[in-house]
Every structure is written in C-alpha cells, then in structure tokens.
Design a protein around this motif. Structure first.
Motif, PDB file in Angstrom:
ATOM      1  N   LEU A   1       7.597  -6.661  -4.615  1.00  0.00           N
ATOM      2  CA  LEU A   1       7.358  -5.259  -4.958  1.00  0.00           C
ATOM      3  C   LEU A   1       8.290  -4.318  -4.206  1.00  0.00           C
ATOM      4  O   LEU A   1       8.424  -3.150  -4.581  1.00  0.00           O
ATOM      5  CB  LEU A   1       5.901  -4.887  -4.656  1.00  0.00           C
ATOM      6  CG  LEU A   1       4.835  -5.647  -5.452  1.00  0.00           C
ATOM      7  CD1 LEU A   1       3.447  -5.246  -4.982  1.00  0.00           C
ATOM      8  CD2 LEU A   1       4.987  -5.382  -6.938  1.00  0.00           C
ATOM      9  N   LEU A   2       8.937  -4.800  -3.149  1.00  0.00           N
ATOM     10  CA  LEU A   2       9.830  -3.949  -2.365  1.00  0.00           C
ATOM     11  C   LEU A   2      11.237  -3.890  -2.942  1.00  0.00           C
ATOM     12  O   LEU A   2      12.086  -3.168  -2.402  1.00  0.00           O
ATOM     13  CB  LEU A   2       9.894  -4.456  -0.917  1.00  0.00           C
ATOM     14  CG  LEU A   2       8.592  -4.358  -0.117  1.00  0.00           C
ATOM     15  CD1 LEU A   2       8.776  -4.938   1.273  1.00  0.00           C
ATOM     16  CD2 LEU A   2       8.115  -2.914  -0.030  1.00  0.00           C
TER      17      LEU A   2
ATOM     18  N   LEU B   1       5.426   2.140   2.941  1.00  0.00           N
ATOM     19  CA  LEU B   1       5.306   0.720   2.625  1.00  0.00           C
ATOM     20  C   LEU B   1       5.554  -0.076   3.900  1.00  0.00           C
ATOM     21  O   LEU B   1       6.600   0.076   4.538  1.00  0.00           O
ATOM     22  CB  LEU B   1       6.310   0.324   1.541  1.00  0.00           C
ATOM     23  CG  LEU B   1       6.275   1.181   0.266  1.00  0.00           C
ATOM     24  CD1 LEU B   1       7.333   0.711  -0.716  1.00  0.00           C
ATOM     25  CD2 LEU B   1       4.898   1.153  -0.364  1.00  0.00           C
TER      26      LEU B   1
ATOM     27  N   PHE C   1      -0.027  -1.249  -7.734  1.00  0.00           N
ATOM     28  CA  PHE C   1       1.081  -0.755  -6.923  1.00  0.00           C
ATOM     29  C   PHE C   1       1.811   0.377  -7.644  1.00  0.00           C
ATOM     30  O   PHE C   1       2.118   1.424  -7.044  1.00  0.00           O
ATOM     31  CB  PHE C   1       2.033  -1.910  -6.616  1.00  0.00           C
ATOM     32  CG  PHE C   1       3.225  -1.522  -5.790  1.00  0.00           C
ATOM     33  CD1 PHE C   1       3.096  -1.259  -4.437  1.00  0.00           C
ATOM     34  CD2 PHE C   1       4.481  -1.410  -6.367  1.00  0.00           C
ATOM     35  CE1 PHE C   1       4.191  -0.899  -3.671  1.00  0.00           C
ATOM     36  CE2 PHE C   1       5.582  -1.050  -5.616  1.00  0.00           C
ATOM     37  CZ  PHE C   1       5.437  -0.796  -4.264  1.00  0.00           C
TER      38      PHE C   1
ATOM     39  N   LEU D   1       2.810  -5.998   2.717  1.00  0.00           N
ATOM     40  CA  LEU D   1       3.725  -6.225   1.592  1.00  0.00           C
ATOM     41  C   LEU D   1       4.666  -7.384   1.922  1.00  0.00           C
ATOM     42  O   LEU D   1       5.874  -7.205   2.102  1.00  0.00           O
ATOM     43  CB  LEU D   1       4.510  -4.951   1.284  1.00  0.00           C
ATOM     44  CG  LEU D   1       3.693  -3.837   0.619  1.00  0.00           C
ATOM     45  CD1 LEU D   1       4.462  -2.531   0.610  1.00  0.00           C
ATOM     46  CD2 LEU D   1       3.322  -4.239  -0.794  1.00  0.00           C
TER      47      LEU D   1
ATOM     48  N   ARG E   1       5.206  -3.895   6.117  1.00  0.00           N
ATOM     49  CA  ARG E   1       5.050  -5.345   6.069  1.00  0.00           C
ATOM     50  C   ARG E   1       5.248  -5.919   7.462  1.00  0.00           C
ATOM     51  O   ARG E   1       5.824  -5.267   8.349  1.00  0.00           O
ATOM     52  CB  ARG E   1       6.059  -5.975   5.106  1.00  0.00           C
ATOM     53  CG  ARG E   1       7.502  -5.954   5.608  1.00  0.00           C
ATOM     54  CD  ARG E   1       8.430  -6.639   4.626  1.00  0.00           C
ATOM     55  NE  ARG E   1       9.808  -6.712   5.128  1.00  0.00           N
ATOM     56  CZ  ARG E   1      10.287  -7.730   5.830  1.00  0.00           C
ATOM     57  NH1 ARG E   1       9.505  -8.765   6.128  1.00  0.00           N
ATOM     58  NH2 ARG E   1      11.543  -7.735   6.244  1.00  0.00           N
TER      59      ARG E   1
ATOM     60  N   TRP F   1       1.158 -10.257  -1.268  1.00  0.00           N
ATOM     61  CA  TRP F   1       0.916  -9.212  -2.262  1.00  0.00           C
ATOM     62  C   TRP F   1       2.197  -8.975  -3.031  1.00  0.00           C
ATOM     63  O   TRP F   1       3.233  -8.703  -2.402  1.00  0.00           O
ATOM     64  CB  TRP F   1       0.441  -7.932  -1.568  1.00  0.00           C
ATOM     65  CG  TRP F   1      -0.437  -7.067  -2.430  1.00  0.00           C
ATOM     66  CD1 TRP F   1      -1.615  -7.426  -3.014  1.00  0.00           C
ATOM     67  CD2 TRP F   1      -0.196  -5.716  -2.804  1.00  0.00           C
ATOM     68  NE1 TRP F   1      -2.134  -6.382  -3.720  1.00  0.00           N
ATOM     69  CE2 TRP F   1      -1.284  -5.309  -3.610  1.00  0.00           C
ATOM     70  CE3 TRP F   1       0.821  -4.799  -2.548  1.00  0.00           C
ATOM     71  CZ2 TRP F   1      -1.375  -4.039  -4.159  1.00  0.00           C
ATOM     72  CZ3 TRP F   1       0.720  -3.529  -3.083  1.00  0.00           C
ATOM     73  CH2 TRP F   1      -0.360  -3.151  -3.880  1.00  0.00           C
TER      74      TRP F   1
ATOM     75  N   ARG G   1       9.835 -10.796   2.341  1.00  0.00           N
ATOM     76  CA  ARG G   1       9.482  -9.505   1.757  1.00  0.00           C
ATOM     77  C   ARG G   1       8.797  -9.720   0.416  1.00  0.00           C
ATOM     78  O   ARG G   1       9.079 -10.658  -0.320  1.00  0.00           O
ATOM     79  CB  ARG G   1      10.726  -8.648   1.569  1.00  0.00           C
ATOM     80  CG  ARG G   1      11.483  -8.375   2.846  1.00  0.00           C
ATOM     81  CD  ARG G   1      12.839  -7.733   2.601  1.00  0.00           C
ATOM     82  NE  ARG G   1      12.715  -6.342   2.168  1.00  0.00           N
ATOM     83  CZ  ARG G   1      12.988  -5.912   0.951  1.00  0.00           C
ATOM     84  NH1 ARG G   1      13.374  -6.767   0.018  1.00  0.00           N
ATOM     85  NH2 ARG G   1      12.876  -4.636   0.647  1.00  0.00           N
ATOM     86  N   SER G   2       7.895  -8.828   0.107  1.00  0.00           N
ATOM     87  CA  SER G   2       7.240  -8.873  -1.184  1.00  0.00           C
ATOM     88  C   SER G   2       8.219  -8.493  -2.286  1.00  0.00           C
ATOM     89  O   SER G   2       9.139  -7.684  -2.077  1.00  0.00           O
ATOM     90  CB  SER G   2       6.038  -7.925  -1.201  1.00  0.00           C
ATOM     91  OG  SER G   2       5.496  -7.812  -2.500  1.00  0.00           O
TER      92      SER G   2
END
Length: 329
Positions: free
Chosen positions: A110-111, A93, A80, A42, A95, A47, A107-108
C-alpha cells in the motif's frame, strides 16, 4: 465465563469520541472519518492481510469469489483508499523496520506511490518531552550523573568482571543480618533455599523481601489468594473460639457464629490491605470462604481432653502472623 465476560465488557470512559484521540481498526476508521489520522503496521504480510485459511475446495471447483465476494485483502485496500480520501487534514503512514526479534520487515504494498519515508530514530532527541524519561533522554549529561545511571553502569561493568562483586551478592564477613538468620532454627524450606539459592535465602529471610502484589483490581481471587482468605478466616475463628472455652467445647451453632464474626473481620482486614473483586463477586467469595471454614471446624474428628487449637504455629524463630500463634510461644 463470568470473568471473561467482565474483561471484554465495554465501559463508557466519559470522553467524547469526536474530540478525543481514538484507537480503532482501519475498518472502523473508514466508517468514521477524522481530521488527523496515523496508520500503524504498514508492513508486508501485515496489512493488507492475506487469506490464511487452508481451503478444502480448490479454486477450479468453486471459485473463491463465489465463496468470499469481498476477500479480507480487498477489504483492507478499500479501507485504506477510503481513509486517504476522507481524512481532512493529515494522514501519517507508519511502519516498523524490525520485529521484536530484530529481523528486518518489508514495506506494505500500500506504500507504493507514497512520498519518501522519513526514518525516526529511537534515540532521537524529542522536540517536546512526553515524560520524564523523554526529558532525560534529551539531557544525557544530566542522566549520566543520576544515581540510577551510576548504579546501572556499575552493574553492567560488574556483570563482565570475573571477580565476585556486590552485584553478585557479595557482602562483608560476619554481617549481622547473616549471623541473625543463620542463628535461628531452620525449617526444611529455609535449608533447601540456603543450599540451592543462598542469595534468595538472604533476600527472603534476612531482608524479608516479598513478591509485590499485583496492582490491578482482580475480578476473581486465584487459588493462592483464596487459600490465604480461608486461612485468615480460620485464624480469626479459632481466636474467638479459644477465648470462649476452646474449639473442643463448642457446638455447631457456636462455631457458625464464630465463623460469621471471623469472616467479617477477615473481610475488613483484606479490604484494608489488598484489592478486592467487584462487590457481587466479593460477597460470593466471602460466602465460599465462610462455608469452607465452617466445614473445616465442624469436621467429625476424635475428641481430645482439654484440647487447644491453632491455625498456624511459627517455626524456626519466624515472627507469628497473628495473636493466636504468638500465644503458643
């Protein structure tokens, strides 16, 4: 094409996927929910993925949504959200903080809105040892006293010393191994290795170290291994022919019989010492070795009076690889 097909062929491992740890892409996981999930990678630009194609038509000519109704980034976000909603017990999760070159990774997206991160150090003492390496990492005093650690520390310090040490290949004067290999008759290749790489010369001719064979079962033999197989077949065939009057007195049918017997013996020796390809490919490889050996022995060359044939003659005091070569001494 056959090799690539066999490498990508899916095989049943005999395990039930619903009660076993499964490794799969996020798209497959979204379609098959599990109780416990750990998502890897992640990181930003990893992603969700972005569109990497260089479009030929600009967006004002044909909108992207018309060409690709579900972009790959939107599909990743949908997967996700589906995974978070359908996982029953726990989702972890994960990464990477740095890449393989040591650069920091972001960081993605999505986090965002997720709980605070917990940084897991690589040198942390594990609660449960996964392997002997993990156990020794949790016991630094025990590992420090092990022979492997002592040798590694000595090698590290010797690497930074200006003096020549045993780790640089320093050995005592008049060593019997050196005297033995220097006293033998040298070939052109051994002289070249002695002048260009003395340490490799000692390893190869003194200690007789060789590159270890690949432990994986091959699908096909490479060019070097194929040459070794043909050489072994020729060596066995010449031994059979020389025991029955020699290659010069043998006709085509007798050579064919000797090659067949030699191929069978070479296959037996090869299978007892090395990994072989699957049965069908191995049979085909033996047929090719038999064909090449037969053509080499039946080549129309000038006939000599009372000839003797050898597949290999040892040079420079080297040990013969077969009984046929040893008879030339």
């Amino acid at each position: 094409s056959l090799e690539m097909t066999l490498e990508t062929l899916k095989q049943d491992d005999g395990l039930e996927a619903f009660v076993s740890v499964a490794w799969m892409p996020a798209s497959a996981l979204a379609a098959s929910p599990r109780r416990y999930v750990r998502l890897l990678g992640l990181n930003s630009s990893r992603w969700p993925r972005g569109i990497s194609e260089d479009r030929l038509l600009s967006d004002h000519i044909i909108p992207t949504v018309d060409l690709d109704p579900l972009p790959i980034g939107a599909a990743d976000r949908r997967d996700f959200e589906t995974i978070l909603a359908t996982t029953e017990c726990q989702v972890v999760l994960s990464r990477s903080r740095r890449d393989s070159d040591g650069r920091l990774l972001g960081r993605s997206t999505l986090l965002q809105g997720q709980p605070n991160e917990i940084y897991l150090r690589r040198n942390a003492i594990p609660d449960h040892a996964f392997s002997e390496t993990d156990r020794l990492m949790a016991q630094p005093d025990e590992f420090r006293a092990s022979p492997q650690a002592v040798a590694a520390i000595a090698c590290w310090w010797n690497w930074h010393r200006p003096q020549i040490t045993p780790h640089d290949g320093l050995i005592r004067a008049d060593h019997p191994v050196l005297l033995a290999i220097l006293d033998r008759t040298q070939s052109a290749s051994s002289l070249r290795k002695l002048l260009r790489n003395p340490l490799s010369f000692v390893w190869h001719y003194g200690l007789r170290w060789r590159t270890p064979e690949n432990g994986a079962d091959p699908l096909v033999l490479d060019a070097l291994e194929m040459g070794n197989l043909v050489h072994m077949t020729l060596d066995q065939a010449l031994q059979i022919l020389e025991a029955g009057g020699g290659l010069g007195a043998a006709d085509t049918s007798r050579i064919a019989v000797a090659v067949d017997e030699a191929a069978a013996e070479a296959a037996r020796l090869w299978e007892s010492e090395r990994a072989v390809p699957p049965h069908i490919i191995w049979r085909r490889t033996l047929d090719e070795a038999r064909l090449l050996s037969g053509r080499a022995l039946t080549y129309d060359d000038a006939r000599l009076a009372n000839p003797r044939s050898y597949s290999e003659v040892p040079f420079g005091g080297a040990e013969p690889k077969s009984a046929a070569a040893s008879s030339t001494a």
